[in-house]
Design an enzyme around this catalytic site. Structure first.
Site, PDB file in Angstrom:
ATOM      1  N   TYR A 204     -10.470  -1.681   5.734  1.00 44.85           N
ATOM      2  CA  TYR A 204      -9.897  -0.339   5.874  1.00 44.85           C
ATOM      3  C   TYR A 204      -9.649   0.040   7.336  1.00 44.85           C
ATOM      4  O   TYR A 204      -8.885   0.947   7.619  1.00 44.85           O
ATOM      5  CB  TYR A 204     -10.832   0.708   5.245  1.00 44.85           C
ATOM      6  CG  TYR A 204     -10.856   0.713   3.733  1.00 44.85           C
ATOM      7  CD1 TYR A 204     -10.064  -0.141   2.975  1.00 44.85           C
ATOM      8  CD2 TYR A 204     -11.664   1.620   3.051  1.00 44.85           C
ATOM      9  CE1 TYR A 204     -10.095  -0.115   1.600  1.00 44.85           C
ATOM     10  CE2 TYR A 204     -11.701   1.654   1.667  1.00 44.85           C
ATOM     11  CZ  TYR A 204     -10.915   0.789   0.937  1.00 44.85           C
ATOM     12  OH  TYR A 204     -10.956   0.836  -0.425  1.00 44.85           O
TER      13      TYR A 204
ATOM     14  N   TYR B 297       0.861  -1.173   0.000  1.00 46.55           N
ATOM     15  CA  TYR B 297       0.000   0.000   0.000  1.00 46.55           C
ATOM     16  C   TYR B 297       0.896   1.222   0.000  1.00 46.55           C
ATOM     17  O   TYR B 297       1.617   1.472   0.961  1.00 46.55           O
ATOM     18  CB  TYR B 297      -0.901  -0.005   1.239  1.00 46.55           C
ATOM     19  CG  TYR B 297      -1.990   1.045   1.200  1.00 46.55           C
ATOM     20  CD1 TYR B 297      -3.220   0.786   0.594  1.00 46.55           C
ATOM     21  CD2 TYR B 297      -1.797   2.312   1.749  1.00 46.55           C
ATOM     22  CE1 TYR B 297      -4.218   1.746   0.546  1.00 46.55           C
ATOM     23  CE2 TYR B 297      -2.796   3.284   1.702  1.00 46.55           C
ATOM     24  CZ  TYR B 297      -3.997   2.988   1.105  1.00 46.55           C
ATOM     25  OH  TYR B 297      -4.992   3.942   1.043  1.00 46.55           O
TER      26      TYR B 297
END
Ligand SMILES: [Zn+2]
Ligand SMILES: [Zn+2]
Ligand SMILES: [Zn+2]
Length: 407
Positions: A368, A276
């Protein structure tokens, strides 16, 4: 440290057609904007825009590659040698008709059978989208530095490439952020992991087994071998640094979740899938941006809370494929903190590993709210200040255990 190099991308203000015209005038080839040897010297069909039957002869309106739409011409079918473009034209026409249920595509006017304007309009939009997505796919594959391919697919709507997204391979520190390279030494193993290998020196276990699969619990850090280590590229403790090995597809979801990412290859459990990445900004800057962003933009802010809460990764404008990975309350990817060439505990790299076997074609998701910190019992959303929590985003992940909201 090499990983922190990065450039600011400036979008070109001239339109594609203006650039093409300039190239043609100067007799310059430029493959990335579609001016090739072939269409400089002769004509090449870019896509087909319209269709008519006049006195029994079928004609297609041709958009010529490298020429503006004002130069489109009607050509009889027998002159066209572009079966794939004809096939696209027909399938787009049929798709439109099945969607609007409008019945016939043709109308007769002055003895000429012509396509209804709405049908032709849709076909042109679809052709332009196809070209834009293809160009974007090429750009992504040019910029990425990992092994796996990136594909792009939209069979759902007319959405094209995102306008304000720039592909990067590694963290991009925002101006003003000083990232100090923490390492000066590596391990001396002749065959990692020996007695004083990198993870051991940091006080942790080697994260991978012999089959290069993750073997540690979520929340524990990964210490990989670095550029000072004596071991070579085949060291079993070098996984995340090699990048995504799988071919992935950015696809348009059909239930209002925008873009998503699916794997085109089977992924075994506990495998490294992707990192990420985004801009590294201070938490204060994240607060500021959090208030400016709409609720969609907010979901790209990822707090680096492994050891402190000084920094946040913002993948809204700058990111890699992970930018497009959707949230799920029942995800198949899990977040881990990774230290390689930077041992600064405030700045771990974030890697996504599979939590189970993922079949080819399956969508990839992560939670998330999982920030990869050791304390998984506390709800990390509670750590956000009120400004970031204010806007709640409805979750559409569809999992049985769905919590209902993204934040
Ligand atoms: Zn070692
Ligand atoms: Zn090492
Ligand atoms: Zn090593």
């Amino acid at each position: 440290m090499e990983g922190w190099r990065g450039a600011w991308y400036v979008p070109c203000l001239a339109s594609l057609e203006t650039l093409q015209e300039l190239c043609r005038k100067e007799n310059l080839r430029c493959k990335s904007i579609g001016i090739t040897n072939r269409n400089l010297k002769s004509y090449e069909v870019e896509y087909l825009c319209d269709y008519k039957v006049d006195e029994g002869t079928e004609y297609y309106l041709v958009k010529w590659k490298g020429w503006p739409e004002s130069s489109n011409t009607w050509e009889p079918l027998k002159n066209l040698k572009c079966p794939l473009l004809l096939q696209n034209f027909l399938s787009d026409k049929n798709e439109y008709l099945s969607r609007v249920k409008e019945g016939k595509a043709l109308k007769v006017k002055n003895h000429v059978k012509a396509l209804k304007p709405a049908v032709a309009d849709y076909i042109v939009k679809k052709a332009k989208q196809r070209i834009a997505l293809q160009r974007w796919k090429e750009e992504l594959n040019r910029k990425k530095n990992h092994k796996g391919m990136i594909l792009v697919e939209n069979t759902v709507d007319l959405e094209g490439p995102p306008l304000d997204f720039y592909y990067i391979n590694e963290y991009k520190p925002a101006p003003g952020i000083n990232v100090i390279n923490g390492i000066t030494t590596g391990c001396e193993c002749s065959d990692c992991p020996a007695e004083k290998c990198c993870p051991k020196e940091a006080g942790f276990l080697l994260a991978y087994n012999k089959r290069k699969k993750l073997k540690i619990q979520p929340g524990l850090p990964i210490y990989e071998c670095n550029s000072y280590c004596r071991c070579g590229p085949d060291c079993p403790n070098r996984i995340v640094q090699k990048g995504t090995p799988y071919s992935l597809c950015i696809f348009r979801t059909n239930n209002g979740r925008g873009w998503g990412v699916k794997t085109l290859q089977k992924i075994k459990t506990n495998s490294f899938v992707m990192e990420y990445v985004g801009e590294v900004i201070t938490s204060e800057e994240a607060e500021r941006r959090g208030q400016l962003y709409d609720n969609q933009g907010n979901t790209y802010l990822f707090d680096l809370d492994y050891d402190s809460d000084e920094f946040t990764v913002d993948a809204a404008r700058y990111g890699n494929v992970s930018h497009f990975v959707n949230h799920s309350c029942d995800p198949n990817l899990q977040v881990f903190n990774v230290f390689i060439d930077n041992l600064d505990l405030r700045l771990p790299r974030i890697a996504l590993f599979s939590t189970r076997t993922i079949k080819a074609g399956e969508e990839l998701t992560f939670d998330y709210q999982m920030k990869g910190s050791i304390d998984l019992t506390s709800d990390s959303a509670d750590g956000l200040s009120p400004s970031r929590k204010r806007i709640r985003t409805v979750c559409k992940c569809g999992a049985v255990c769905c919590r209902g909201y993204l934040n």
